[in-house]
Scaffold this active site. Sequence first.
Site, short mmCIF file in Angstrom:
data_model
loop_
_atom_site.label_atom_id
_atom_site.label_comp_id
_atom_site.label_asym_id
_atom_site.label_seq_id
_atom_site.Cartn_x
_atom_site.Cartn_y
_atom_site.Cartn_z
N HIS A 121 10.35 -13.12 -0.76
CA HIS A 121 8.92 -13.33 -0.93
C HIS A 121 8.57 -14.80 -0.72
O HIS A 121 8.88 -15.65 -1.54
CB HIS A 121 8.52 -12.88 -2.34
N GLU A 123 9.44 -12.63 4.10
CA GLU A 123 8.03 -12.29 3.92
C GLU A 123 7.16 -13.51 4.14
O GLU A 123 7.47 -14.59 3.63
CB GLU A 123 7.81 -11.72 2.52
N ASP A 175 2.91 -14.85 4.56
CA ASP A 175 1.47 -14.66 4.64
C ASP A 175 0.98 -15.49 5.82
O ASP A 175 1.37 -16.65 5.97
CB ASP A 175 0.78 -15.14 3.37
N HIS A 209 0.36 -19.06 1.56
CA HIS A 209 -0.05 -17.97 0.67
C HIS A 209 -1.54 -17.71 0.77
O HIS A 209 -2.00 -16.57 0.74
CB HIS A 209 0.33 -18.32 -0.77
N GLU A 215 2.09 -10.73 6.48
CA GLU A 215 0.87 -10.14 5.91
C GLU A 215 -0.36 -10.74 6.56
O GLU A 215 -0.49 -11.96 6.67
CB GLU A 215 0.79 -10.39 4.40
#
Length: 330
Positions: free
Chosen positions: A9, A36, A38, A51, A145
């Site tokens: 993450h 992962e 963003d 983030h 994401e």
Amino acid sequence: MSPTTVIAHRGASGYRPEHTLASYELAVAQGADYLETDVVPTRDGVLVVRHENEIGDTTDVAAHPEFADRRTTRTIDGRAVTGWFTEDFTLAELRTLRAVERLPRLRPAGAVHDGRYGIPTLDEVLDLARRSVTRAGGPVGVYPETKHPTYFASIGLALEEPLVAALRRAGMDRSDAPVYLQSFEPGSLRRLAQVTEVRLVQLVDCSGAPYDLVAASDPRTYDDLVTPDGLHAIADYADAVGLCKDRMIPRRADDTLGEPTTVVRDAHRVGLTVHGWTFRRENAFLPAELRSSTDPADVGDLAAEIRAFVAAGMDGVFTDNPDLAVAATP
């Protein structure tokens, strides 16, 4: 039992400032299966990994007097946010900033690295993944994401096409590529489904509703998305769900772990893989029975928490501590 997928993450963000190449490199070294990220755009349309598009908490931008006049207030997903925003900076300008630890009180060891690392582009993270190998000897995957896609589309910086273009440049825009694309907004995933064959993940928060549904006056909430009918609808456009962990095992009134819900079983019945977020080692994030002390920054028993969720059927774990997740999972 299949091995539990370990999703780093924001990298190994429990040990290094999040969304830095150093954090991702450490995650690879610790055995993560996926990195992962963003993704948010710059003013000149380059996707970078942060983030949030507001970067006051994750960079040293406040210490740059040349950018003092960039501080402003924006309405992001219906909420007023004040700070500095990636869409107001070119990539060259963002390259002059340095990353800082987002949670310095809980992670003073991470804050030791403040100022050492820059802001990477999505292309750079994809390149790192392509050059890396998992604990099982396979390719390291990526798990980007789309962040605030309705907002960014409204200002002419839609995320979906540039994201797929980045995958294509990296040779990862294939149905068999080690890639998941995730979003809280069903509309963003539906747009992605039209332009790529990689796997898609519907994120589900513990409360509230996807902002694109709110903006369209659609009354559905995240609660509706995880009913059997809601999960069946998700399976029409996505391959997995990324669930807030309380959706799988809620907390009791005394903050201990309760009994598992049926959501994992229901998701599996319609063919959806289930990934859970976010698993962190500090007491502040753990259920009461797994905390080591009353100090929120102390390290508790993350392995026991992960094992409880794997026993409930969770297929993959988003974690800030990939090393502990690898040790705790089959």
